[in-house]
Design a protein around this motif. Structure first.
Motif, mmCIF file in Angstrom:
data_model
loop_
_atom_site.group_PDB
_atom_site.id
_atom_site.type_symbol
_atom_site.label_atom_id
_atom_site.label_comp_id
_atom_site.label_asym_id
_atom_site.label_seq_id
_atom_site.Cartn_x
_atom_site.Cartn_y
_atom_site.Cartn_z
ATOM 1 N N PHE A 39 6.621 72.145 -1.771
ATOM 2 C CA PHE A 39 7.353 73.443 -2.093
ATOM 3 C C PHE A 39 7.893 73.184 -3.486
ATOM 4 O O PHE A 39 8.358 72.385 -3.880
ATOM 5 N N PRO A 40 7.424 74.697 -3.992
ATOM 6 C CA PRO A 40 8.155 74.641 -5.490
ATOM 7 C C PRO A 40 9.722 74.304 -5.634
ATOM 8 O O PRO A 40 9.984 73.657 -6.831
ATOM 9 N N LEU A 41 10.575 75.295 -4.649
ATOM 10 C CA LEU A 41 12.523 74.634 -4.558
ATOM 11 C C LEU A 41 12.389 73.464 -4.863
ATOM 12 O O LEU A 41 13.223 72.637 -5.145
ATOM 13 N N LEU A 42 11.995 72.196 -4.486
ATOM 14 C CA LEU A 42 11.942 70.849 -3.627
ATOM 15 C C LEU A 42 11.287 70.095 -4.603
ATOM 16 O O LEU A 42 11.874 69.200 -5.821
ATOM 17 N N SER A 43 9.980 70.913 -5.346
ATOM 18 C CA SER A 43 9.680 69.883 -6.614
ATOM 19 C C SER A 43 9.821 69.937 -8.482
ATOM 20 O O SER A 43 10.903 68.835 -8.453
ATOM 21 N N ASP A 44 10.962 71.248 -7.857
ATOM 22 C CA ASP A 44 11.419 71.201 -9.043
ATOM 23 C C ASP A 44 12.813 70.939 -9.251
ATOM 24 O O ASP A 44 13.093 70.322 -10.343
ATOM 25 N N PHE A 45 13.700 71.135 -7.523
ATOM 26 C CA PHE A 45 14.339 70.386 -8.192
ATOM 27 C C PHE A 45 14.580 68.893 -8.132
ATOM 28 O O PHE A 45 15.507 67.992 -9.043
ATOM 29 N N PHE A 46 13.712 68.330 -7.676
ATOM 30 C CA PHE A 46 13.430 66.534 -7.994
ATOM 31 C C PHE A 46 12.002 66.236 -9.652
ATOM 32 O O PHE A 46 12.364 65.626 -9.544
ATOM 33 N N ARG A 47 12.433 67.614 -9.742
ATOM 34 C CA ARG A 47 11.099 66.999 -11.001
ATOM 35 C C ARG A 47 9.746 66.683 -10.823
ATOM 36 O O ARG A 47 10.258 65.761 -11.656
ATOM 37 N N LEU A 48 9.664 66.461 -9.668
ATOM 38 C CA LEU A 48 8.118 65.992 -8.987
ATOM 39 C C LEU A 48 7.360 66.580 -9.232
ATOM 40 O O LEU A 48 7.133 68.160 -8.849
ATOM 41 N N ASP A 49 5.927 66.239 -9.782
ATOM 42 C CA ASP A 49 5.030 67.046 -9.448
ATOM 43 C C ASP A 49 3.687 66.211 -9.130
ATOM 44 O O ASP A 49 3.658 65.093 -8.881
ATOM 45 N N TRP A 50 2.148 67.300 -8.342
ATOM 46 C CA TRP A 50 1.068 66.619 -8.684
ATOM 47 C C TRP A 50 0.534 66.332 -9.814
ATOM 48 O O TRP A 50 0.440 66.112 -10.708
ATOM 49 N N PRO A 51 -0.246 64.282 -9.869
ATOM 50 C CA PRO A 51 -0.355 64.026 -10.942
ATOM 51 C C PRO A 51 -1.778 65.130 -10.833
ATOM 52 O O PRO A 51 -2.249 66.146 -10.457
ATOM 53 N N PRO A 52 -2.340 65.333 -12.399
ATOM 54 C CA PRO A 52 -3.447 65.764 -12.981
ATOM 55 C C PRO A 52 -4.363 65.564 -12.105
ATOM 56 O O PRO A 52 -4.462 64.548 -11.942
ATOM 57 N N GLY A 53 -4.897 66.142 -12.127
ATOM 58 C CA GLY A 53 -6.768 66.626 -11.635
ATOM 59 C C GLY A 53 -7.272 65.130 -11.820
ATOM 60 O O GLY A 53 -8.370 64.459 -10.717
ATOM 61 N N ASP A 54 -7.636 64.428 -13.209
ATOM 62 C CA ASP A 54 -7.580 63.315 -13.439
ATOM 63 C C ASP A 54 -7.191 62.075 -13.105
ATOM 64 O O ASP A 54 -8.092 61.161 -12.714
ATOM 65 N N LEU A 55 -6.061 62.407 -12.990
ATOM 66 C CA LEU A 55 -5.594 61.212 -12.172
ATOM 67 C C LEU A 55 -5.409 60.912 -10.853
ATOM 68 O O LEU A 55 -4.318 59.807 -10.468
ATOM 69 N N LEU A 56 -5.624 61.869 -10.158
ATOM 70 C CA LEU A 56 -5.078 61.857 -8.891
ATOM 71 C C LEU A 56 -5.333 60.772 -7.991
ATOM 72 O O LEU A 56 -5.124 59.697 -7.002
ATOM 73 N N PRO A 57 -7.287 60.571 -8.002
ATOM 74 C CA PRO A 57 -8.060 59.657 -7.526
ATOM 75 C C PRO A 57 -7.267 58.133 -7.502
ATOM 76 O O PRO A 57 -7.104 57.272 -7.256
ATOM 77 N N VAL A 58 -7.325 57.910 -9.253
ATOM 78 C CA VAL A 58 -6.619 56.766 -9.693
ATOM 79 C C VAL A 58 -4.776 56.485 -8.993
ATOM 80 O O VAL A 58 -5.048 55.467 -8.404
ATOM 81 N N THR A 59 -4.422 57.309 -9.166
ATOM 82 C CA THR A 59 -3.051 57.406 -8.129
ATOM 83 C C THR A 59 -3.367 56.760 -6.528
ATOM 84 O O THR A 59 -2.426 56.258 -6.356
ATOM 85 N N LEU A 60 -4.414 57.619 -6.152
ATOM 86 C CA LEU A 60 -4.613 57.314 -4.214
ATOM 87 C C LEU A 60 -5.229 55.942 -4.959
ATOM 88 O O LEU A 60 -4.847 54.952 -3.596
ATOM 89 N N VAL A 61 -6.480 55.880 -5.514
ATOM 90 C CA VAL A 61 -6.887 54.487 -5.269
ATOM 91 C C VAL A 61 -5.431 53.188 -5.495
ATOM 92 O O VAL A 61 -5.703 52.098 -4.497
ATOM 93 N N VAL A 62 -4.524 52.983 -6.485
ATOM 94 C CA VAL A 62 -3.533 52.227 -7.082
ATOM 95 C C VAL A 62 -2.709 52.386 -5.642
ATOM 96 O O VAL A 62 -2.100 51.198 -5.612
#
Length: 89
Positions: A39-62
């Motif tokens: 939800f954009p309202l929550l992600s903006d409030f907490f300043r969180l964002d999905w990792p960029p497309g090329d880093l998402l698989p690395v994030t999930l593997v880690v």
């Protein structure tokens, strides 16, 4: 994102054995995590964002590898008896 998933897995390992109340807490943690990232309202409030497309698989593997390490450590801890003065049941 990886730290949130790993932290939730640590909570799941520590909370065992699971009952209805503990399961509800874990499910709510995962629902909250998904909500904050979705939800954009929550992600903006907490300043969180999905990792960029090329880093998402690395994030999930880690996250998966770290969760597996936490699981192994939790199982090993249950097999090793505590010392006489450790105070750990």
């Amino acid at each position: 994102m990886a730290l949130t998933l790993i932290g939730s897995w640590i909570l799941a390992v520590i909370a065992r054995p699971l009952d209805a109340r503990k399961t509800a807490v874990l499910v709510s943690m995962y629902i909250g995590t998904i909500s904050v990232f979705s939800f954009p309202l929550l992600s903006d409030f907490f300043r969180l964002d999905w990792p960029p497309g090329d880093l998402l698989p690395v994030t999930l593997v880690v996250a998966v590898a770290s969760s597996a390490a936490v699981e192994i450590a939790g199982r090993l801890r249950r097999r090793i008896p505590p010392g006489p003065k450790s105070g750990v049941p």
